[in-house]
Design an enzyme around this catalytic site. Structure first.
Site, PDB file in Angstrom:
ATOM      1  N   ASP A  28       8.711  -7.014 -11.252  1.00  0.00           N
ATOM      2  CA  ASP A  28       8.472  -6.353  -9.969  1.00  0.00           C
ATOM      3  C   ASP A  28       9.622  -5.360  -9.776  1.00  0.00           C
ATOM      4  OD1 ASP A  28       8.431  -5.622  -7.276  1.00  0.00           O
ATOM      5  OD2 ASP A  28       7.659  -7.559  -6.601  1.00  0.00           O
ATOM      6  N   LYS A  31       6.637   0.902  -0.638  1.00  0.00           N
ATOM      7  CA  LYS A  31       8.059   1.032  -0.346  1.00  0.00           C
ATOM      8  C   LYS A  31       8.578   2.393  -0.829  1.00  0.00           C
ATOM      9  CE  LYS A  31       7.338  -2.928   1.359  1.00  0.00           C
ATOM     10  NZ  LYS A  31       6.666  -3.863   0.541  1.00  0.00           N
ATOM     11  N   ARG A  75     -15.133   2.349  -6.768  1.00  0.00           N
ATOM     12  CA  ARG A  75     -14.363   1.132  -7.060  1.00  0.00           C
ATOM     13  C   ARG A  75     -13.913   1.171  -8.521  1.00  0.00           C
ATOM     14  NH1 ARG A  75     -17.059  -2.871  -8.668  1.00  0.00           N
ATOM     15  NH2 ARG A  75     -18.653  -2.851  -7.032  1.00  0.00           N
ATOM     16  N   TYR A 124      10.122 -11.930  -2.965  1.00  0.00           N
ATOM     17  CA  TYR A 124       9.447 -11.623  -1.702  1.00  0.00           C
ATOM     18  C   TYR A 124       8.615 -12.829  -1.244  1.00  0.00           C
ATOM     19  CZ  TYR A 124       6.085  -9.627   1.536  1.00  0.00           C
ATOM     20  OH  TYR A 124       5.301  -9.402   2.630  1.00  0.00           O
TER      21      TYR A 124
HETATM   22  O1  P1T Z   1       3.401  -5.485   1.056  1.00  0.00           O
HETATM   23  P1  P1T Z   1       2.778  -5.234  -0.281  1.00  0.00           P
HETATM   24  O2  P1T Z   1       2.558  -3.795  -0.602  1.00  0.00           O
HETATM   25  O3  P1T Z   1       1.561  -6.074  -0.519  1.00  0.00           O
HETATM   26  O4  P1T Z   1       3.853  -5.696  -1.393  1.00  0.00           O
HETATM   27  C1  P1T Z   1       4.308  -7.007  -1.532  1.00  0.00           C
HETATM   28  C2  P1T Z   1       5.699  -7.003  -2.123  1.00  0.00           C
HETATM   29  C3  P1T Z   1       5.874  -7.274  -3.459  1.00  0.00           C
HETATM   30  N1  P1T Z   1       7.108  -7.260  -4.041  1.00  0.00           N
HETATM   31  C4  P1T Z   1       8.206  -6.991  -3.333  1.00  0.00           C
HETATM   32  C5  P1T Z   1       9.535  -7.002  -4.005  1.00  0.00           C
HETATM   33  C6  P1T Z   1       8.105  -6.711  -1.973  1.00  0.00           C
HETATM   34  O5  P1T Z   1       9.236  -6.434  -1.303  1.00  0.00           O
HETATM   35  C7  P1T Z   1       6.836  -6.722  -1.333  1.00  0.00           C
HETATM   36  C8  P1T Z   1       6.664  -6.469   0.120  1.00  0.00           C
HETATM   37  N2  P1T Z   1       7.839  -6.659   0.853  1.00  0.00           N
HETATM   38  C9  P1T Z   1       7.982  -6.504   2.206  1.00  0.00           C
HETATM   39  C10 P1T Z   1       6.976  -6.171   3.024  1.00  0.00           C
HETATM   40  C11 P1T Z   1       9.349  -6.733   2.718  1.00  0.00           C
HETATM   41  O6  P1T Z   1       9.667  -6.320   3.845  1.00  0.00           O
HETATM   42  O7  P1T Z   1      10.150  -7.311   1.952  1.00  0.00           O
END
Ligand code: P1T
Length: 380
Positions: free
Chosen positions: A171, A196, A47, A99
């Site tokens: 972000d 992504k 961790r 998001y």
């Molecule tokens: O899904 P995660 O890895 O926890 O990330 C969250 C997140 C944060 N910031 C942005 C700009 C994002 O697009 C996302 C996650 N977005 C999707 C799952 C989506 O389909 O838009």
């Protein structure tokens, strides 16, 4: 080292001193032997730190031109760690188009702990100042925004942040460091849903933070270890593998994004196309100055703004898969109002343009001709 070289070699020197393997071994281990209490070889418990994750964290720092990288179990876990650096009573000025899960974390988790969020349009950075008071600690920016593809001037936001001595967090999920490097533009924290484009193959959920300031890095590391939202060694390995092709994938995402956006912009049944590379995009000039290219994310609405028609289109697509998420090699289509942004109340999301007829595309790296043919048969 230039960017394309960094995606392959950044922070990866001598990753396997034992055998010289060119990829870091997957240290699938929770603990490490100690010769005497505290007498270990750099790792004591996974961790707190793991060699495969550490190799990834160095790579992440390298590609964002940062000093320190931290990898988390998801993008939201990374955002969670950032907001946990704040205290009850603190305030954050945030982009209003973002998001849905980030909005949900801010409003349904952290507002309950006494942190206040102001959601505002930031296309004009001067508008941020009126929301800053003595409690403000952070400006939270998504650019391009999800899903409306607004572009926010990071340098201008950094100037406001510096003037008021607050942190600027960006972000960078939609852009990736291939297109823009927020730390170089004055941001204090870069955040990624590495799920992504960084991973790029829709096979890992992961988050990342990159910073330059040592004290801030220590604070975030403390939270990463204390709260424990880390990613595992297998996922760290997959992420490192994905990163190595980031630049070639992004190049194709941008080329295909352009082809698809131009096709949609000229389609008689399409009302609006949101892609920052179009000269008609309201923030095109900022995008041109701030980004190397314009990416593969596109949103659009059909003429008549018809919900039923939007649903029919996403259901009829064959090469594009109807799915949440984005940034993988395969093209995806989504319906933000019912999928990724369903946790934002209708009246709030409609204020920013996330209407029921909006369709979002994550344009992949297939042949552009096939993607356009698919859109053609689905839209009619
Ligand atoms: O899904 P995660 O890895 O926890 O990330 C969250 C997140 C944060 N910031 C942005 C700009 C994002 O697009 C996302 C996650 N977005 C999707 C799952 C989506 O389909 O838009």
């Amino acid at each position: 080292m230039k960017f394309n070289t960094k995606t392959i070699h950044g922070g990866q020197h001598d990753v396997d001193p034992a055998y010289g393997a060119v990829m870091p071994p997957i240290y699938q281990v929770s603990t490490y032997s100690q010769s005497t209490p505290g007498g270990h070889k750099g790792f004591e418990y996974s961790r707190s730190g793991n060699p495969t994750r550490a190799a990834l964290e160095r790579a992440l720092a390298s590609i964002e031109n940062g000093q320190y990288g931290l990898a988390f179990g998801s993008g939201l876990a990374a955002i969670d760690a950032v907001i946990k650096t704040l205290q009850p009573g603190d305030e954050v000025v945030s982009t209003n188009d973002l998001y849905g899960g980030t909005y949900r974390l801010f409003t349904q988790v952290f507002e309950g702990f006494g942190i206040k969020f102001h959601f505002i349009g930031m296309e004009n950075a001067d508008s941020i100042e009126q929301y800053i008071n003595e409690n403000t600690k952070m400006i939270w920016v998504e650019t391009p925004t999800n899903p409306m593809m607004n572009i926010i001037d990071i340098k201008a936001c950094a100037a406001v942040a510096k003037k008021h001595n607050v942190l600027l967090a960006v972000d960078n999920t939609f852009a990736t460091p291939y297109l823009q490097q927020p730390l170089d533009l004055g941001a204090d924290i870069v955040m990624h849903s590495a799920t992504k484009y960084l991973g790029g193959h829709s096979d890992v959920v992961m988050g990342a933070l990159i910073v330059n300031d040592k004290t801030l890095a220590e604070k975030l590391y403390f939270i990463q270890n204390a709260s424990g939202a880390i990613c595992g060694p297998q996922d760290s390995f997959l992420m490192l593998r994905g990163l190595k092709t980031l630049h070639v994938r992004m190049q194709r995402h941008c080329e295909n994004g352009k082809a698809v956006a131009e096709y949609l912009a000229n389609h008689p049944k399409i009302e609006s196309v949101y892609w920052p590379g179009l000269s008609t995009h309201p923030n095109h000039e900022v995008a041109k100055a701030q980004m190397k290219d314009y990416g593969g994310m596109i949103s659009f609405v059909t003429k008549g703004n018809d919900y039923e028609e939007a649903i029919k289109i996403v259901e009829n697509l064959n090469v594009f898969t109807l799915a949440e998420s984005l940034g993988g090699v395969e093209s995806l289509a989504g319906h933000p109002a019912s999928m990724t942004h369903a946790s934002i109340p209708k009246e709030e999301r409609e204020k920013t343009g996330v209407v029921d007829s909006l369709i979002r595309l994550s344009v992949g790296i297939e042949d552009a001709e096939d993607l356009i043919a698919d859109l053609k048969q689905a839209i009619g």
